[in-house]
Structure formats: C-alpha cells, structure tokens
Design a protein around this motif. Structure first.
Motif, PDB file in Angstrom:
ATOM      1  N   LEU A   1       0.783  -1.037  -0.102  1.00  0.00           N
ATOM      2  CA  LEU A   1      -0.078  -0.035  -0.018  1.00  0.00           C
ATOM      3  C   LEU A   1       0.829   1.175   0.017  1.00  0.00           C
ATOM      4  O   LEU A   1       0.158   2.245  -0.654  1.00  0.00           O
ATOM      5  CB  LEU A   1      -0.680   0.015   1.043  1.00  0.00           C
TER       6      LEU A   1
ATOM      7  N   ILE B   1      -7.395   1.539  -3.619  1.00  0.00           N
ATOM      8  CA  ILE B   1      -7.601   1.573  -1.956  1.00  0.00           C
ATOM      9  C   ILE B   1      -8.523   0.078  -1.313  1.00  0.00           C
ATOM     10  O   ILE B   1      -7.137  -1.196  -1.096  1.00  0.00           O
ATOM     11  CB  ILE B   1      -6.950   1.955  -0.637  1.00  0.00           C
TER      12      ILE B   1
ATOM     13  N   SER C   1      -6.110  -3.779  -1.719  1.00  0.00           N
ATOM     14  CA  SER C   1      -6.444  -4.331  -0.572  1.00  0.00           C
ATOM     15  C   SER C   1      -6.669  -6.142  -0.738  1.00  0.00           C
ATOM     16  O   SER C   1      -6.124  -6.584   0.021  1.00  0.00           O
ATOM     17  CB  SER C   1      -6.970  -4.034  -0.111  1.00  0.00           C
TER      18      SER C   1
END
Length: 297
Positions: free
Chosen positions: A94, A224, A228
């Motif tokens: 990330l 994101i 993820s």
C-alpha cells in the motif's frame, strides 16, 4: 421470413438471456467447485480410499487441542503467522503502490509518459513468479551481493543468515510480486479525480499534505480497497512463495493445504480450504464496509 428474423435480432434480448452465459460460467467454474470442496470436507478417508459421508472429524482434527491449555494450538499459530505475512505485505505494498500511483497521476504530465511508466511497472509480470523469486537468492544469500557488500564496507564481520530463507525474505518476495496489484487500482482511482478539486483546496489555503489527506486519499479509497482485496486474498492462499523463500521451513495455511493434498489427505485439505475461505471472506466483508465498491465504480 428474413424480415421476421431481422426484426427478432434487432430487438434487445431479455435480461435473463443476456445474463445466462455469465451465470453458467459462474455456476460451473465457481459455485460447483466450491460446493464440491465443502462436500469433500465432510468426507471420511482411510489410507486407501475416500468415503463419501457427512462427518465433522476433519474440522475436529483441525482444531484439536485449541480449547485446552494456555498455549495456542498449531492451527491458530499457523493462521497468526499467515495473517502476519498478510499484514506486512499489505502495509508495504500500500505504501509503495500509493506513492507510485500518486507520482504517475499527479507528477507525470504527459499521457504518453504516464503510459510508458505504467507499462514499466508491469514488466515483472512478463516473467514467471518463480523466476522472480529465485532472482532474490543471488542478492540475499549467504554469499550474495548484499552480504558481500556489507562485509566489504566492514559494516558486518560475518554474513547475515536472516536475509534468505526467513520471514524477511518471504515478505520481500511478496512485496516484489504483488505491489503492482496495489498500483493499478489506486492509479485508476486517482486518474478519475477532478483536478479542479485540488486547485480549489490549494486556493482555500490547504497545504499539500492537507490536500493529500483530505482530498486525494478519500477519493482514492475505492482503489485502495480493491488493491487491498487483491493483495490479501493472494497472500492468504499462497504457498509457493513461502515454500521457496522460506526454505520450506515456514508454515502457512496455504502450505498446510498443499502438503495435505500431496499426501492425498483430500478431506482434511478441503476442510482447511473452507476455513481459509471463511477467514478471507470475513476480511473482505470488513473491507467492503469501508466503501461501497459497486457505487463507486
């Protein structure tokens, strides 16, 4: 007759007919195999045969000893180890993925250069995962470039043993292999941000860090979350990377399933797979509570 056929094909097909082929593929290649795995997880087995039945012995065997004693059982320790690798990989992918996507989206001005640099990020996928993992061995090995360089500069007096065949090397390989899965969705989300919002934030007196935290990150949350999900689901079920980079010495849930399958313990492996699937689904459910992906896409 030809006019009737032409009129038939000119009209839109019913919704159920349009969805039929996709539903069939979903049924054959997802639901049916999943149902078979769940069914096999309740089968009995001997050294010589599988016995179709409905017995909970495989699940009992997995959690045997977990309810007694102060120490964690093997199953819980294995899941904690897998979740540790998952969290570390997620955090660093990330961090790297967001940084790379931010640079591509907001600091590279020309679309041609953006495309070229984006394609550059995908170059590692042109080779096998195994080859990419093996490429770390000449770097991290006992007589590798990293140890030789550190010893040549007298920073260490003897080679570092923990660089290879260790949790460190496993995490490094995971980051190398899966960072692109974080870059792509975040970059896609950032490219959809209206640049006038950034100008408005700067005109209102926001600092670059405030603009990043209050504008860019919230508007990139869909990418994101999707990145993820990609990274977490892959790492949770991985056994090749942990086996190669861990020197076959580190346990993970995927590795246990692979070993049980190699010993033809299919009902036990299926039970472990079902539990792993439930854990991953719970993680995905928690992530999707943070953002409505279907609404955002």
């Amino acid at each position: 007759m030809s006019a009737a056929i032409k009129n038939l094909f000119s009209r839109a097909a019913p919704a159920w007919l349009q969805a039929g082929p996709y539903a069939l593929v979903f049924l054959l290649f997802f639901l049916l195999p999943l149902a078979l795995i769940v069914a096999v997880s309740f089968w009995d087995a001997t050294e010589y045969e599988l016995i179709p039945a409905f017995v909970p012995k495989n699940y009992v065997a997995i959690f045997e000893g977990c309810a007694s004693g102060p120490d964690l059982c093997v199953t819980f320790k294995t899941y904690l180890s897998t979740l540790k690798f998952c969290f570390l990989t997620w955090f660093f992918t990330l961090l790297i993925g967001f940084t790379v996507a931010y640079f591509l989206a907001f600091h590279v001005r020309t679309p041609g250069m953006q495309t070229a640099l984006f394609v550059l990020c995908t170059i590692p996928f042109w080779t096998s995962n195994v080859i990419r993992m093996i490429s770390w061995m000449p770097l991290l090995g006992r007589n590798g470039l990293v140890n030789d360089g550190l010893m040549a500069t007298h920073l260490i007096s003897q080679p570092l043993e923990w660089l290879l065949f260790s949790p460190f090397s496993v995490v490094v390989a995971f980051i190398h292999l899966f960072t692109v899965f974080m870059i792509v969705p975040i970059f896609n989300s950032m490219m959809r941000i209206d640049r006038s919002l950034l100008e408005a934030a700067l005109d209102a007196g926001a600092t670059p860090w405030q603009t990043l935290w209050n504008v860019i990150i919230p508007l990139s949350r869909t990418g994101i979350i999707i990145g993820s999900i990609f990274v977490i689901t892959i790492v949770m079920g991985d056994f090749v990377t942990i086996g190669v980079m861990g020197g076959q010495q580190i346990a993970s849930v995927g590795k246990i399933i692979q070993v049980q399958t190699s010993y033809l313990q299919f009902p036990l492996a299926a039970a472990n797979a079902v539990i792993l699937l439930l854990v991953v689904l719970m993680i995905i459910w928690g992530l999707t509570r943070l953002v409505d992906i279907r609404k955002e896409l």
